[in-house]
Design a protein around this motif. Structure first.
Motif, PDB file in Angstrom:
ATOM      1  N   ASN A  86      66.393 -38.103  56.475  1.00 27.70           N
ATOM      2  CA  ASN A  86      67.825 -38.139  56.060  1.00 27.70           C
ATOM      3  C   ASN A  86      68.200 -39.728  55.600  1.00 27.70           C
ATOM      4  N   PRO A  88      69.743 -43.129  53.630  1.00 28.83           N
ATOM      5  CA  PRO A  88      69.782 -43.304  52.392  1.00 28.83           C
ATOM      6  C   PRO A  88      69.149 -43.186  52.197  1.00 28.83           C
ATOM      7  N   TRP A  89      69.395 -43.311  50.471  1.00 25.75           N
ATOM      8  CA  TRP A  89      68.555 -44.025  49.441  1.00 25.75           C
ATOM      9  C   TRP A  89      68.849 -44.744  48.724  1.00 25.75           C
ATOM     10  N   PRO A  90      68.329 -45.681  48.144  1.00 27.45           N
ATOM     11  CA  PRO A  90      67.949 -47.321  47.766  1.00 27.45           C
ATOM     12  C   PRO A  90      69.542 -47.297  47.120  1.00 27.45           C
ATOM     13  N   ASP A  91      70.418 -46.386  46.503  1.00 30.37           N
ATOM     14  CA  ASP A  91      72.120 -46.246  45.551  1.00 30.37           C
ATOM     15  C   ASP A  91      73.019 -46.320  46.727  1.00 30.37           C
ATOM     16  N   GLN A  92      72.502 -45.550  47.789  1.00 32.83           N
ATOM     17  CA  GLN A  92      73.666 -45.156  48.701  1.00 32.83           C
ATOM     18  C   GLN A  92      73.667 -46.062  49.711  1.00 32.83           C
ATOM     19  N   TYR A  95      71.407 -48.632  53.191  1.00 30.38           N
ATOM     20  CA  TYR A  95      70.241 -48.396  52.593  1.00 30.38           C
ATOM     21  C   TYR A  95      69.782 -49.742  53.407  1.00 30.38           C
ATOM     22  N   ARG A 113      58.772 -41.790  52.164  1.00 32.41           N
ATOM     23  CA  ARG A 113      59.372 -41.882  50.924  1.00 32.41           C
ATOM     24  C   ARG A 113      59.077 -43.267  50.122  1.00 32.41           C
ATOM     25  N   SER A 115      59.301 -44.364  47.274  1.00 28.77           N
ATOM     26  CA  SER A 115      60.257 -44.731  46.250  1.00 28.77           C
ATOM     27  C   SER A 115      60.988 -45.389  46.594  1.00 28.77           C
ATOM     28  N   GLY A 116      61.526 -45.153  48.282  1.00 29.01           N
ATOM     29  CA  GLY A 116      62.958 -45.564  49.311  1.00 29.01           C
ATOM     30  C   GLY A 116      62.548 -44.801  49.852  1.00 29.01           C
TER      31      GLY A 116
END
Length: 116
Positions: A86, A88-92, A95, A113, A115-116
């Motif tokens: 849970n 953050p993802w790379p665009d959040q 991260y 994950r 891919s990040g």
């Protein structure tokens, strides 16, 4: 006491910034639900990393790294599925916290994950 519930209690002892969150959680859920509680732990940890609250994100990461290294299945499941997944993802925002994970958490994070 189940190991995953003990994990929550030990985290609150190690990172006192979670005490109010824990009290509200126990009141609202009529007990400790580790996976539900850890959703809030992620939110608080990321907010702390971004400078937005009093929770010590570094203490949280150190504690979870130590717990993951103990390789207790119930604990590992909570840390991996309810904390690491849970993040953050790379665009959040937040991260960058991923760059501060210890070796055990980094390895698990990369496994779930890639891919990040």
């Amino acid at each position: 006491m189940e190991r995953d519930v003990q994990l929550v209690r030990d985290l609150v002892a190690a990172a006192p910034g979670f005490e109010d969150l824990f009290d509200a959680h126990v009141f609202n859920e009529d007990g400790v639900l580790p996976h539900v509680f850890f959703w809030d732990v992620v939110q608080e940890t990321v907010a702390s990393f971004l400078g937005g609250n009093k929770t010590d994100w570094q203490a949280t990461l150190r504690f979870l790294e130590e717990q993951l290294r103990l390789d207790v299945p119930e604990v590992t499941t909570v840390v991996v599925t309810s904390f690491l997944f849970n993040l953050p993802w790379p665009d959040q925002p937040g991260y960058g916290l991923v760059d501060h994970l210890g070796p055990a958490m980094s390895a698990r994070f990369g496994a779930i994950r890639a891919s990040g």
